[in-house]
Design an enzyme around this catalytic site. Structure first.
Site, mmCIF file in Angstrom:
data_model
loop_
_atom_site.group_PDB
_atom_site.id
_atom_site.type_symbol
_atom_site.label_atom_id
_atom_site.label_comp_id
_atom_site.label_asym_id
_atom_site.label_seq_id
_atom_site.Cartn_x
_atom_site.Cartn_y
_atom_site.Cartn_z
ATOM 1 N N HIS A 474 0.526 -0.947 0.025
ATOM 2 C CA HIS A 474 0.079 -0.028 0.718
ATOM 3 C C HIS A 474 0.731 0.804 0.150
ATOM 4 O O HIS A 474 0.416 2.153 0.727
ATOM 5 C CB HIS A 474 -0.858 0.248 1.379
ATOM 6 C CG HIS A 474 -1.223 -1.204 1.016
ATOM 7 N ND1 HIS A 474 -2.165 -2.149 2.256
ATOM 8 C CD2 HIS A 474 -2.777 -2.023 -0.003
ATOM 9 C CE1 HIS A 474 -3.253 -2.726 1.964
ATOM 10 N NE2 HIS A 474 -3.316 -2.891 0.787
HETATM 11 C C1 FAD Z 1 0.178 -7.081 -5.105
HETATM 12 C C2 FAD Z 1 -1.065 -6.327 -4.554
HETATM 13 C C3 FAD Z 1 -1.922 -6.538 -3.959
HETATM 14 C C4 FAD Z 1 -2.858 -5.777 -2.698
HETATM 15 N N1 FAD Z 1 -3.640 -5.684 -2.315
HETATM 16 C C5 FAD Z 1 -5.022 -5.101 -2.299
HETATM 17 C C6 FAD Z 1 -6.217 -5.555 -1.562
HETATM 18 O O1 FAD Z 1 -6.298 -6.429 -1.496
HETATM 19 N N2 FAD Z 1 -7.245 -4.330 -1.183
HETATM 20 C C7 FAD Z 1 -6.877 -3.139 -1.379
HETATM 21 O O2 FAD Z 1 -7.368 -2.751 -1.580
HETATM 22 N N3 FAD Z 1 -5.119 -2.645 -2.036
HETATM 23 C C8 FAD Z 1 -4.618 -3.814 -2.523
HETATM 24 N N4 FAD Z 1 -3.325 -3.100 -3.307
HETATM 25 C C9 FAD Z 1 -2.939 -1.885 -3.324
HETATM 26 C C10 FAD Z 1 -3.993 -0.961 -4.197
HETATM 27 O O3 FAD Z 1 -4.256 -1.983 -5.444
HETATM 28 C C11 FAD Z 1 -3.285 0.044 -4.623
HETATM 29 O O4 FAD Z 1 -2.908 0.959 -3.727
HETATM 30 C C12 FAD Z 1 -4.170 0.823 -6.141
HETATM 31 O O5 FAD Z 1 -4.084 -0.417 -6.665
HETATM 32 C C13 FAD Z 1 -3.073 2.069 -6.072
HETATM 33 O O6 FAD Z 1 -3.696 2.819 -7.156
HETATM 34 P P1 FAD Z 1 -3.628 3.833 -8.391
HETATM 35 O O7 FAD Z 1 -3.755 4.344 -9.459
HETATM 36 O O8 FAD Z 1 -2.293 4.926 -7.918
HETATM 37 O O9 FAD Z 1 -2.081 3.041 -9.364
HETATM 38 P P2 FAD Z 1 -1.730 2.022 -9.881
HETATM 39 O O10 FAD Z 1 -3.511 0.554 -10.370
HETATM 40 O O11 FAD Z 1 -0.771 0.509 -9.524
HETATM 41 O O12 FAD Z 1 -1.531 2.445 -11.409
HETATM 42 C C14 FAD Z 1 -0.238 2.795 -12.114
HETATM 43 C C15 FAD Z 1 -0.645 1.995 -13.130
HETATM 44 O O13 FAD Z 1 0.351 2.850 -14.303
HETATM 45 C C16 FAD Z 1 0.890 2.058 -15.104
HETATM 46 N N5 FAD Z 1 2.423 3.364 -15.460
HETATM 47 C C17 FAD Z 1 3.050 3.518 -14.540
HETATM 48 N N6 FAD Z 1 3.979 3.695 -14.949
HETATM 49 C C18 FAD Z 1 4.294 4.265 -16.412
HETATM 50 C C19 FAD Z 1 4.503 4.941 -17.553
HETATM 51 N N7 FAD Z 1 5.469 5.968 -17.270
HETATM 52 N N8 FAD Z 1 3.465 4.882 -18.689
HETATM 53 C C20 FAD Z 1 2.889 4.115 -19.032
HETATM 54 N N9 FAD Z 1 1.858 3.684 -18.111
HETATM 55 C C21 FAD Z 1 2.466 4.110 -17.220
HETATM 56 C C22 FAD Z 1 1.102 0.826 -14.910
HETATM 57 O O14 FAD Z 1 1.699 0.249 -15.226
HETATM 58 C C23 FAD Z 1 0.240 0.649 -13.985
HETATM 59 O O15 FAD Z 1 -0.810 0.327 -14.776
HETATM 60 C C24 FAD Z 1 -2.846 -4.024 -4.160
HETATM 61 C C25 FAD Z 1 -0.970 -3.709 -4.421
HETATM 62 C C26 FAD Z 1 -0.765 -5.220 -4.623
HETATM 63 C C27 FAD Z 1 0.585 -4.544 -5.808
#
Ligand code: FAD
Length: 536
Positions: A474
């Site tokens: 997280h």
């Molecule tokens: C293994 C795991 C288990 C988890 N379990 C839970 C759970 O059970 N419940 C829960 O609530 N949360 C959980 N989380 C946390 C939650 O999923 C994340 O906090 C949330 O998805 C973050 O969202 P975000 O939009 O910030 O980033 P992300 O969903 O990570 O999205 C970022 C996106 O940007 C893309 N990206 C990055 N850099 C670039 C670039 N330079 N160019 C183009 N694309 C790019 C990435 O590939 C990705 O698709 C977990 C996370 C992980 C990894």
């Protein structure tokens, strides 16, 4: 409807994760808006559709950035894994699928720090708008949103015994921890429906695949933001090694997540001047907070052997049991293969006098052991219970180490650098012990494996934590929202001092929410989309 005009769009969204996919959906709902969504990873992965697949993706570079943190003293020099989704849906396509909003106080504290519009009362409509959930109270829960949220079956004897054991040590059952109050123990609400993972790719992008005004490019790594003076005009990205540019007539929204959003700013010359200059990057805009304020949940997994037979998943997934599980999944979408990572969780006050729970416990009804492709089901039958403070004060940082978009940034968590985090972690382990040794579990013949009965003092428990704890995945906070000198975005998520550029993902959280971070990241996406459209 306007056709997409070569490489000029109204809006460019970088990253199709929990937040980015939502933003692309909402912005492209108006057919007049030309939207480009860039995602570094592929469109999908077969394991990303099936809940049990998360174990197969945790170390899989086909759908995961597979970062490793720098070794640090309180991980006993271990470089602990930092998985992050790298495909449409981002981390929502590989995560453990638990659905937890956090506490009203989390958001109220953001608003009290000067972030107007982020109190719980302000963000509640977005939490409701995102979800479609059958239980709970209409005042708190949404019924019509794109994201389907369900409750796992509570009929399992192990979970029933754990809920009873928690009751015996004063942790009451709370049927909806995303409702009026978080306190208590409950089956985990899950982004699973019909045995399928409900990622933002599945719920926000799949249904709108045919919108002519939305272009989704996968395998597209954004390498830099294009800046004209103090205005962002577009992005440079590469597909299969070929460089491209896209221009944004209105705005660029960076939703690359807590690791990659600060990385992209730094690669583009936005950040701490000394650091950028030392890497040969021309400084375009000074923002000392970029990459700072990193927080995460550092969680020991306590381990318990279960002597009674046929109760844990270790027993139930062996031999013919596994065939039965596969059949149950194929026919009804149920059982082990369709289950949320930690089906039971509790939100607990670690000492008397606290206003709200400060510790989360999560139960996994099996023991695992490390395998080359991720955790494997262990031969020994048992239960794992992780336990950790929910609002850690220790802060780390993430920074690039080269002017190369393909080089992973250095991740330094500084876990337990704040003494209060160490104190609460020890109390959390003691709460796990209290539940697991409560009378209701006696018939299951539960015995402690880790930390182990011989570790009784705070110091002994803490030593063990440093040997075994990992994150619960997280990370947040590296482009924090605020108005102080270390804030990267303002309360409208605009990068301070740069026009036409916003950040909208988990990196903007000023502090860690009390629980898992997928639901709040989706909420941030929903709210950011409204901000962009209202600016319009
Ligand atoms: C293994 C795991 C288990 C988890 N379990 C839970 C759970 O059970 N419940 C829960 O609530 N949360 C959980 N989380 C946390 C939650 O999923 C994340 O906090 C949330 O998805 C973050 O969202 P975000 O939009 O910030 O980033 P992300 O969903 O990570 O999205 C970022 C996106 O940007 C893309 N990206 C990055 N850099 C670039 C670039 N330079 N160019 C183009 N694309 C790019 C990435 O590939 C990705 O698709 C977990 C996370 C992980 C990894």
């Amino acid at each position: 409807m306007q056709a997409i005009d070569r490489q000029t769009f109204d809006y460019i969204v970088v990253g199709a994760g929990s937040a980015g996919a939502v933003i692309a959906n909402r912005l492209s709902a108006d057919a007049r808006n030309r939207v480009l969504l860039l995602e570094a990873g592929p469109a999908s992965h077969p394991w990303s559709r099936i809940p049990v697949g998360s174990a197969r993706l945790i170390k899989n570079p086909a759908a995961n950035w597979c970062y490793t943190a720098e070794p640090e003293p309180n991980t006993n020099g271990r470089g602990i894994p930092v998985p992050r989704g790298r495909l449409l849906g981002g981390s929502s396509s590989i995560n453990g699928m638990a659905f937890v909003r956090g506490q009203a106080q989390d958001f109220d504290s953001w608003a009290q720090a000067g972030n107007r519009g982020w109190s719980y009362e302000d963000v509640l409509p977005f939490f409701k708008r995102m979800e479609s959930y059958d239980g709970g109270d209409d005042a708190f829960r949404g019924r019509q949103g794109p994201l389907r949220v369900t409750n796992p079956d509570a009929g399992d004897p192990l979970f029933a015994a754990l809920i009873k054991a928690a009751g015996e040590v004063g942790i009451a059952h709370n049927p909806d921890y995303n409702g009026a109050t978080q306190d208590g123990i409950a089956m985990s609400q899950a982004t699973i429906s019909g045995g399928r993972r409900m990622s933002t790719a599945r719920c926000y992008l799949d249904p709108i695949g045919k919108r002519g005004n939305l272009r989704i490019e996968t395998g597209a790594l954004t390498e830099a933001l294009l800046l004209e003076g103090k205005r962002c005009t577009g992005v440079r990205y590469s597909v299969g090694g070929q460089l491209r540019e896209a221009h944004a007539a209105r705005e660029v929204v960076v939703s690359a997540g807590t690791i990659n959003s600060p990385q992209l700013l730094e690669l583009s010359g936005i950040g701490q001047p000394d650091r950028l200059q030392s890497l040969g990057i021309a400084v375009r805009h000074v923002l000392p907070g970029v990459g700072e304020n990193l927080r995460d949940h550092y969680a020991p997994r306590t381990r318990w052997a279960v002597g009674a037979k046929g109760i844990t998943f270790n027993d139930r997934a062996r031999g013919f049991g596994l065939v039965r599980q596969a059949l149950s999944y194929a026919l009804f979408g149920q059982g082990l293969l369709g289950a949320v990572g930690a089906p039971l969780r509790a939100f607990v006050r670690s000492r008397a006098g606290l206003d709200a729970p400060d510790v989360m416990l999560g139960w996994v009804p099996m023991l695992t052991e490390p395998g080359p492709k991720g955790p494997k089901i262990a031969r020994q039958s048992g239960v794992t219970c992780y336990a950790h403070p929910m609002r850690p004060e220790s802060k780390g940082h993430i920074h690039i180490v080269a002017a190369d978009p393909h080089r992973p940034p250095a991740i330094n968590f500084n876990f337990l650098s704040s003494p209060i985090d160490a104190e609460i972690t020890v109390r959390a382990v003691r709460i796990a012990r209290a539940v697991m040794t409560a009378p209701a579990l006696a018939p299951m013949r539960v015995t402690e494996i880790g930390p182990g009965e011989s570790r009784t003092t705070d110091g002994e428990i803490l030593d063990w934590v440093k040997q075994v704890a990992e994150t619960t995945y997280h990370p947040v906070g590296t482009c924090k929202m605020g108005s102080d000198g270390m804030a990267v975005v303002d309360a409208e998520l605009r990068v301070r001092g740069i026009a036409a550029l916003r950040i909208a993902d988990a990196s903007i959280m000023p502090s860690l929410t009390s629980g898992n971070t997928n639901a709040p990241s989706i909420m941030i996406g929903e709210k950011a989309a409204d901000m962009v459209l209202n600016a319009g």
